[in-house]
Design an enzyme around this catalytic site. Structure first.
Site, PDB file in Angstrom:
ATOM      1  N   TYR A 160      35.368  27.269   0.246  1.00 13.66           N
ATOM      2  CA  TYR A 160      34.802  28.541   0.729  1.00 13.66           C
ATOM      3  C   TYR A 160      35.717  29.672   0.309  1.00 13.66           C
ATOM      4  O   TYR A 160      36.936  29.562   0.449  1.00 13.66           O
ATOM      5  CB  TYR A 160      34.669  28.527   2.261  1.00 13.66           C
ATOM      6  CG  TYR A 160      33.229  28.379   2.707  1.00 13.66           C
ATOM      7  CD1 TYR A 160      32.268  29.278   2.268  1.00 13.66           C
ATOM      8  CD2 TYR A 160      32.838  27.345   3.557  1.00 13.66           C
ATOM      9  CE1 TYR A 160      30.946  29.143   2.660  1.00 13.66           C
ATOM     10  CE2 TYR A 160      31.518  27.214   3.957  1.00 13.66           C
ATOM     11  CZ  TYR A 160      30.580  28.124   3.501  1.00 13.66           C
ATOM     12  OH  TYR A 160      29.271  28.005   3.877  1.00 13.66           O
ATOM     13  N   GLU A 213      34.872  33.508   0.629  1.00 16.10           N
ATOM     14  CA  GLU A 213      34.311  34.841   0.850  1.00 16.10           C
ATOM     15  C   GLU A 213      35.311  35.918   0.435  1.00 16.10           C
ATOM     16  O   GLU A 213      36.494  35.817   0.767  1.00 16.10           O
ATOM     17  CB  GLU A 213      33.977  35.059   2.335  1.00 16.10           C
ATOM     18  CG  GLU A 213      32.610  34.568   2.725  1.00 16.10           C
ATOM     19  CD  GLU A 213      32.626  33.148   3.248  1.00 16.10           C
ATOM     20  OE1 GLU A 213      33.527  32.391   2.849  1.00 16.10           O
ATOM     21  OE2 GLU A 213      31.733  32.811   4.051  1.00 16.10           O
ATOM     22  N   ASP A 229      17.171  44.530 -15.964  1.00 17.37           N
ATOM     23  CA  ASP A 229      17.171  43.109 -15.613  1.00 17.37           C
ATOM     24  C   ASP A 229      16.997  42.348 -16.925  1.00 17.37           C
ATOM     25  O   ASP A 229      15.898  42.294 -17.479  1.00 17.37           O
ATOM     26  CB  ASP A 229      16.021  42.817 -14.648  1.00 17.37           C
ATOM     27  CG  ASP A 229      15.907  41.342 -14.298  1.00 17.37           C
ATOM     28  OD1 ASP A 229      16.542  40.522 -14.985  1.00 17.37           O
ATOM     29  OD2 ASP A 229      15.176  41.021 -13.342  1.00 17.37           O
ATOM     30  N   THR A 287      20.192  36.409 -14.946  1.00  9.21           N
ATOM     31  CA  THR A 287      20.472  35.020 -14.601  1.00  9.21           C
ATOM     32  C   THR A 287      21.365  34.455 -15.705  1.00  9.21           C
ATOM     33  O   THR A 287      21.547  35.073 -16.763  1.00  9.21           O
ATOM     34  CB  THR A 287      19.172  34.193 -14.508  1.00  9.21           C
ATOM     35  OG1 THR A 287      18.403  34.417 -15.692  1.00  9.21           O
ATOM     36  CG2 THR A 287      18.375  34.555 -13.293  1.00  9.21           C
ATOM     37  N   LYS A 335      19.081  30.934 -18.619  1.00 12.47           N
ATOM     38  CA  LYS A 335      17.948  31.004 -19.561  1.00 12.47           C
ATOM     39  C   LYS A 335      18.510  31.015 -20.989  1.00 12.47           C
ATOM     40  O   LYS A 335      19.074  30.009 -21.392  1.00 12.47           O
ATOM     41  CB  LYS A 335      17.093  32.228 -19.238  1.00 12.47           C
ATOM     42  CG  LYS A 335      16.482  32.149 -17.817  1.00 12.47           C
ATOM     43  CD  LYS A 335      15.528  33.277 -17.541  1.00 12.47           C
ATOM     44  CE  LYS A 335      14.835  33.119 -16.203  1.00 12.47           C
ATOM     45  NZ  LYS A 335      15.478  33.892 -15.123  1.00 12.47           N
ATOM     46  N   ARG A 343      22.493  27.335 -13.247  1.00  7.07           N
ATOM     47  CA  ARG A 343      21.565  28.226 -12.535  1.00  7.07           C
ATOM     48  C   ARG A 343      22.389  29.197 -11.719  1.00  7.07           C
ATOM     49  O   ARG A 343      23.222  28.787 -10.904  1.00  7.07           O
ATOM     50  CB  ARG A 343      20.661  27.420 -11.600  1.00  7.07           C
ATOM     51  CG  ARG A 343      19.871  26.350 -12.297  1.00  7.07           C
ATOM     52  CD  ARG A 343      18.731  25.881 -11.469  1.00  7.07           C
ATOM     53  NE  ARG A 343      17.615  26.783 -11.639  1.00  7.07           N
ATOM     54  CZ  ARG A 343      16.796  26.765 -12.692  1.00  7.07           C
ATOM     55  NH1 ARG A 343      16.965  25.889 -13.656  1.00  7.07           N
ATOM     56  NH2 ARG A 343      15.797  27.617 -12.778  1.00  7.07           N
TER      57      ARG A 343
HETATM   58  N1  DSN Z   1      11.044  31.887 -13.073  1.00 11.76           N
HETATM   59  C1  DSN Z   1      11.540  32.822 -14.047  1.00 11.76           C
HETATM   60  C2  DSN Z   1      10.675  32.833 -15.259  1.00 11.76           C
HETATM   61  O1  DSN Z   1      10.049  31.828 -15.536  1.00 11.76           O
HETATM   62  O2  DSN Z   1      10.619  33.829 -15.954  1.00 11.76           O
HETATM   63  C3  DSN Z   1      11.695  34.184 -13.523  1.00 11.76           C
HETATM   64  O3  DSN Z   1      12.016  34.192 -12.188  1.00 11.76           O
END
Ligand code: DSN
Length: 414
Positions: free
Chosen positions: A54, A56, A199, A225, A228, A234
């Site tokens: 932990y 924080e 974003d 994120t 991707k 993740r």
């Molecule tokens: N689930 C993601 C996507 O497929 O684009 C976005 O949140």
């Protein structure tokens, strides 16, 4: 830890399911635009003892003892990320994309403030103001759209911004295949006195790899994120100008989250190091080459691509002229071992659960080594399956061919 056994000896059911899923990934073609295969190094960091801590707070300012090593891990992740994007400030604690976006809104806005974001069925994301999402419920979102040709018309964005005078303009998407004009967004925001928020969840890897333009030099704040095109664990991160660093950090902790997930922070650091390697640029170039090859082949086969092509890793196919819904296409392709996600098309006349399109992306197949030749084969398999969606025999023959193709491009089982 003699009473704690390994997964295979303690929990055969979960062990077997993981093995099955790994085999499914090896045997099938992954075309979901937001998915990818993390490297063994990233997976190892995620499955480490850092899970147990932990912490924080932030490096040097924690609310729990024993964090000297975690501080080093988080500092490495931050430094690598800043270098990757040329950013002034980085927060690597955001747990995922939507919480990262929630923290950005919390840092800059009061509930009820007006924000401009791309409409969901025009390629935006739920957290960019959809009415069922926290963003649309807490803030007063006004949405901009793509034009008739499927491309964002910056003059239209300017018109809406001048009329609505939002406090923030959000640029970014989940299902849009064209590069964004970040500089123009910034000019419009400056004209109306709005904050700029990008974003880049889908395209972070392509920006890091130098294949797409970056909002970082222009925008106040950028979220993404990490799993991707960036091919990490993740998770998510936020970048911002130094002047907003404190408010972003406070919005993440203590505003939105408790303890960061330190094992994921370590895995993010590994992914950032991977993305800083020269090979990552070549990977990104190939993702785009593969997407362009696929889009062109689909169009040659009579499919309509929203906006007429792609600049990035994805495309949305409008299936109306093929008399098949996005849902039917998704299901038929599942039968041949190809994963895609059904998608709305701009101004979709069909309902969201049965939309008119599918979204297809090339990050994962590029990771496993597909180049143009394999992409053309995959596209032909997809077309054949959609034309024979009710013929189980044809579908199972295609599935076998896909398995054979995939066996030549192993992901983990080299
Ligand atoms: N689930 C993601 C996507 O497929 O684009 C976005 O949140």
């Amino acid at each position: 830890m003699e009473n704690i056994k390994s997964l295979s000896s303690f929990d055969q059911e979960i062990f077997d399911l993981i093995e099955k899923e790994t085999k499914r990934q090896e045997d099938e073609i992954e075309l979901i635009a937001s998915e990818n295969y993390a490297s063994p190094a990233v997976l190892e960091a995620m499955a480490s003892s850092l899970n147990n801590k932990y912490s924080e707070g932030y490096p040097g300012k924690r609310y729990y003892g024993g964090n000297a090593i975690i501080d080093d891990v988080e500092t490495l992740a931050i430094e690598r990320l800043k270098k990757l994007f040329g950013a002034e400030h980085a927060n690597v604690q955001a747990l995922s994309g939507s919480p990262a976006n929630a923290a950005v809104y919390m840092a800059f806005l009061e509930p009820g403030d007006k924000v401009l974001g791309l409409k969901l069925d025009h390629g935006g994301h739920l957290s960019h103001g959809h009415s069922v999402n926290f963003s649309g419920r807490l803030y007063n979102f006004v949405q901009y759209e793509v034009a008739e040709n499927g491309v964002i018309d910056m003059e239209k964005v300017r018109e809406v911004a001048l009329k609505e005078k939002p406090k923030m303009i959000v640029a970014g998407f989940s299902a849009y295949s064209r590069d964004l004009d970040w500089k123009k967004f910034k000019e419009i925001a400056d004209e109306v006195g709005a904050y700029t928020f990008a974003d880049i969840a889908h395209i972070a890897g392509l920006i890091a790899g130098g294949c797409l333009s970056s909002p970082v030099p222009y925008f106040d704040v950028v979220s993404s994120t990490t799993h991707k095109t960036l091919r990490g664990p993740r998770g998510a991160f936020i970048l911002c100008k130094e002047q907003f660093a404190k408010q972003i950090d406070r919005a993440i902790f203590p505003g939105m989250q408790g303890g960061p997930h330190d094992h994921i922070t370590a895995a993010k650091a590994v992914a950032f190091k991977e993305a800083l390697q020269p090979e990552f640029k070549i990977y990104c170039q190939q993702i785009i080459k593969n997407a362009k090859t696929m889009a062109e082949k689909f169009m040659e086969l009579g499919y309509e691509i929203v906006s007429g092509g792609t600049d990035n890793h994805l495309m949305v196919i409008d299936l109306r002229n093929k008399n098949i819904s996005g849902l039917e296409a998704e299901k038929a392709l599942e039968k041949i071992g190809v994963s895609v996600s059904r998608s709305t098309i701009p101004n979709d006349p069909a309902p969201p659960m049965r939309p008119s399109g599918v979204r297809i992306g090339t990050p994962a197949i590029t990771t496993r080594g597909f180049e143009e030749q394999e992409v053309l084969m995959a596209t032909e398999f997809i077309d054949l399956a959609l034309r024979n969606k009710d013929d189980e025999k044809v579908l199972s023959e295609i599935k076998e061919k896909i398995k054979e193709l995939c066996s030549k491009f192993p992901i983990y089982k080299k």
